[in-house]
Write an enzyme that holds these catalytic residues in place. Structure first.
Site, PDB file in Angstrom:
ATOM      1  N   HIS A 141       0.807  -1.218   0.036  1.00 22.49           N
ATOM      2  CA  HIS A 141      -0.153   0.155  -0.160  1.00 22.49           C
ATOM      3  C   HIS A 141       0.912   1.249   0.110  1.00 22.49           C
ATOM      4  CE1 HIS A 141      -4.167  -1.368   0.687  1.00 22.49           C
ATOM      5  NE2 HIS A 141      -3.649  -2.533   1.532  1.00 22.49           N
ATOM      6  N   CYS A 182      -0.004   2.265  -4.684  1.00 21.08           N
ATOM      7  CA  CYS A 182      -0.786   3.404  -5.332  1.00 21.08           C
ATOM      8  C   CYS A 182       0.070   4.427  -5.184  1.00 21.08           C
ATOM      9  CB  CYS A 182      -2.099   3.599  -4.298  1.00 21.08           C
ATOM     10  SG  CYS A 182      -3.086   2.114  -4.546  1.00 21.08           S
TER      11      CYS A 182
END
Ligand SMILES: *[C@@H]1O[C@H](CO)[C@@H](O)[C@H](O)[C@H]1NC(C)=O
Ligand SMILES: *[C@@H]1O[C@H](CO)[C@@H](O)[C@H](O)[C@H]1NC(C)=O
Ligand SMILES: *[C@@H]1O[C@H](CO)[C@@H](O)[C@H](O)[C@H]1NC(C)=O
Length: 436
Positions: A141, A182
């Site tokens: 992440h 991301c």
């Protein structure tokens, strides 16, 4: 006449003595982060088959997925619908609570002492020298200029600092970095082009990375692959790594992903290298791991953005079973939590602009395209948010969304000083239930 030839031979054998080293890491944990683990285990299988020995592959992952009670296939991890186990054999060098930002940086830098002080035992590190090539793959992440570790957010500056250290201390001939997270394009914006590092990221600086294989009939509510990761691992399974170049692989990745937007950074002259220079040179043949080779997913099999994976999967279920009240409630609850995240950031912005300059607050809380210009402030803000709002940083359901909105702190830091922004983060944390 003999001397120069000997010297030449010496030089050649020395150049050929370069070894391959690899590091695979993720800071993600918990069942819903399945894909991060399966992506990296698949990466391990690629490197293993290609010939890098385990003692030169450092794997850092929480390792709580394969044996998770929710896993219908205990002890196994799959990286696409073909259900070929990628977990078997993957060395687990640092797991559970050992997985921290400091540990990753120390192991990468080859700092054995530091590693020992962190985990209380000797541990594998990238113990490479000036002739060696290093390969790093990550599936995690992330948000603008940051990667999520279980203990805190790691800033791009810290990671790039470790790479610069490796360069300055002659820890590699060349280094290749494959990063899926991301906003991963934001990590290498300042990567120098002249330190022998080439990096490819799953997305650009303000877009999510997309997960795929999200609708496995047996493994519910999770995605078991990442578009970018499965693109390069499946490609590596298929091609002859002795001749296929990094350039060819970058093009193959771009072609294979649907929604992710891969970006290249650093020294692009490395693109001419064949994969074997970084993956290990043993395997002559293609089809190393045939079962994992798959064709592009079908149209109905939409990939989903990692940072809002829960929302995407839940919405799809509601579409399929519109009469299911329980599902609708879960969706409503999730959306309420996302609204709380928005509120958190608005509170922080309002703290800085208390006079109610609505236009300014709107601009700061909505734009996600600014680059990080004030790193000192932003790093302090990341630390402040990690410590004053651990609940939101680590929340299973909205954390990805929270990370994607870190752009609000980037924007504030581009206008204000570190203390002003950290103070605002702390004030917003005190007023946000999810922080506690
Ligand atoms: C994914 O991993 C992160 C980092 O360890 C953790 O904070 C988060 O709660 C996990 N997300 C889910 C959905 O489990
Ligand atoms: C599964 O494997 C078969 C044969 O190895 C291949 O033809 C097929 O495309 C694969 N399917 C997926 C979804 O990976
Ligand atoms: C690929 O992207 C298009 C356009 O965004 C979308 O319509 C399609 O469903 C996507 N396919 C997959 C497999 O994600």
């Amino acid at each position: 006449m003999k001397l120069p030839i000997l010297l030449l031979l010496g030089f050649v054998s020395c150049a050929a003595s370069g070894k391959n080293w690899a590091m695979l890491f993720t800071g993600a944990k918990g069942w819903f982060n399945y894909s991060t683990h399966s992506n990296l285990c698949h990466a391990y299988q690629v490197l293993h088959k290609a010939g890098i020995p385990d003692e030169r592959i450092v794997v850092v992952m929480y390792n709580d997925i394969a044996d998770n009670p929710m896993n219908p296939f205990p002890g196994k991890l799959f990286n696409n619908y073909n259900h070929t186990d990628v977990y078997k054999g993957t060395p687990m060098d640092y797991t559970g609570k050992e997985v921290t930002a400091e540990l990753v940086l120390a192991a990468l830098k080859g700092d054995k002492e530091k590693v020992k002080s962190l985990v209380g035992r000797e541990g594998k590190v990238i113990d490479s020298g000036p002739e060696d090539n290093v390969f790093v793959a990550v599936s995690d992440h992330g948000g603008p200029g940051s990667l999520l570790m279980p203990d805190r957010l790691m800033s791009a500056k810290e990671l790039n600092g470790a790479l610069q250290y490796m360069h300055d201390n002659k820890k590699y001939a060349n280094l290749v970095f494959y990063l899926e997270s991301c906003e991963s394009g934001s990590i290498f914006l300042d990567l120098p082009k002249n330190i022998g590092i080439y990096a490819i990221t799953a997305s650009n600086k303000d877009n999510p990375a997309y997960m795929n294989y999200c609708y496995d009939p047996d493994i519910k509510d999770v995605c078991i692959g990442g578009e970018f990761s499965t693109a390069w691992t499946q490609n590596s399974d298929k091609v002859n790594i002795r001749t296929f170049t990094l350039k060819q692989q970058s093009l193959a990745i771009e072609k294979a992903v649907n929604d992710s937007r891969p970006q290249l950074f650093g020294d692009l002259s490395l693109l001419k290298h064949p994969l074997k220079d970084f993956f290990g040179g043993k395997s002559a043949s293609k089809q190393m791991f045939t079962d994992l080779t798959s064709t592009k997913q079908g149209f109905k099999d939409r990939s989903v953005p990692f940072h809002t994976m829960h929302l995407s999967l839940l919405k799809r279920k509601v579409e399929q079973r519109p009469a299911d009240i329980d599902l609708r409630l879960r969706l409503a609850r999730l959306q309420a939590m996302m609204a709380d995240v928005d509120r958190f950031y608005r509170l922080a912005a309002k703290h800085v602009y208390p006079t109610g300059d609505v236009a300014k607050i709107d601009a700061i809380t909505t734009s996600n395209s600014e680059s990080i210009r004030n790193w000192d402030c932003y790093e302090a803000a990341l630390q402040a948010v990690s410590s004053s709002c651990p609940g939101l940083v680590q929340d299973q359901k909205v954390q990805g969304y929270f990370l994607s909105k870190l752009s609000v702190l980037v924007n504030m830091c581009n206008r204000e000083t570190g203390p002003v922004v950290t103070e605002a983060v702390e004030a917003a944390s005190r007023l946000t239930g999810l922080c506690n």
